[in-house]
Write a protein that holds these residues in place. Structure first.
Motif: not given
Length: 308
Positions: A220-228, A267-274, A296-307
């Protein structure tokens, strides 16, 4: 949530116990369609998902069937040993990520307790006048639930008790069949074998339901999630799920299995790649990247925006 009472308990096969549940006062239970499951809240911290295997037209009762798993995590032992007729249970659902889609033809494949969601599917396919077959395998005939219900369908159903006939004959999958959907539920080796044989089938022809999530390789790697809803950004360290990180930040999220098998935390993904690690979404849904199971699912990059 729904409160139910255990109206009846019965043995369906060796090691398989069925619970018939009704709402107090004779109220109607929520409607469901073949493939649906419910979450039984057995005791604090012990929640398990079981497929509904009764008649969807009967709104007065739900039926679940549970295989005793001595090496499991305790849910099946609780159902077999501690739930008595007359007991009151809290139930969440129904939910359905394995819904029977209208089709002129079906090939159903079930292994062991994986027959439970398939039983109402078979009845629905028969009632709709569809062309269908069922391949059903188990360790031995005495341990295969539902054989009495399936007997009425004659040679549409092929039974494969492993101790006398060997593994399920999957050769019908070797030639893709037009206008046919394949539904499969059972242990991971069966699902893997079916998926390999269905590579040449049209996209979306195969629908599977898993008991466990596929094995994950790689770190796993660390990433950030923005809560819309608030614009707040939450750090998700390696080894910590999105669900845990969001809840630690004080944002409650409805969840159940926390293993990627029930779909409660979808959860709905608004931005980023799960980075999908669940056993719920179809290949098409994964490719679209619009939904994810945050337990269980994570992020393929460094950032996700979730609904959220």
């Amino acid at each position: 949530m729904v409160t139910v009472v255990v109206e009846r308990a019965e043995t369906l096969a060796e090691g398989v116990r069925a619970l018939v549940l009704r709402a107090p006062g004779g109220r109607e239970l929520p409607a469901w369609r073949p493939g649906a499951h419910v979450d039984l809240l057995l005791e604090p911290g012990l929640v398990r998902q079981y497929s509904l295997c009764g008649d969807p037209a009967d709104r007065s009762r739900w039926t679940v069937a549970v295989l005793r798993e001595p090496g499991g995590r305790g849910g099946s032992r609780f159902v077999h040993d501690r739930i008595a007729v007359g007991a009151t249970l809290t139930v969440e659902g129904p939910r359905n990520h394995f819904e029977l889609v209208a089709s002129p033809a079906y090939l159903f494949i079930a292994g062991g307790i994986g027959i439970t969601p398939i039983l109402p599917m078979v009845a629905a396919a028969e009632a709709a006048g569809a062309d269908w077959r069922l391949l059903y395998g188990g360790r031995r005939r005495a341990a295969m639930a539902g054989l009495d219900r399936l007997a009425r369908y004659g040679d549409r159903v092929q039974i494969f008790p492993q101790d006398t006939t060997g593994l399920i004959d999957l050769s019908p999958l070797d030639r893709p069949t037009a206008d046919t959907l394949v539904y499969c539920c059972g242990p991971e080796p069966l699902l893997t074998a079916v998926e390999r044989r269905c590579v040449a089938w049209p996209p979306g022809a195969l629908r599977v339901e898993r008991f466990t999530t596929p094995a994950v390789t790689g770190a796993d790697h660390e990433f950030e999630v923005t809560l819309a809803s608030s614009g707040r950004t939450v750090r998700v360290p390696a080894g910590v799920s999105v669900l845990e990180a969001v809840e630690d930040a004080g944002v409650p999220v409805l969840s159940s299995c926390q293993e990627g098998t029930c779909g409660t935390c979808e959860t709905v993904v608004l931005d980023g790649v799960p980075d999908h690690r669940d056993a719920v979404l179809t290949a098409a849904e994964r490719a679209a990247g619009e939904l994810m199971m945050i337990c269980v699912s994570r992020c393929r990059g460094t950032h996700l925006t979730l609904d959220l």
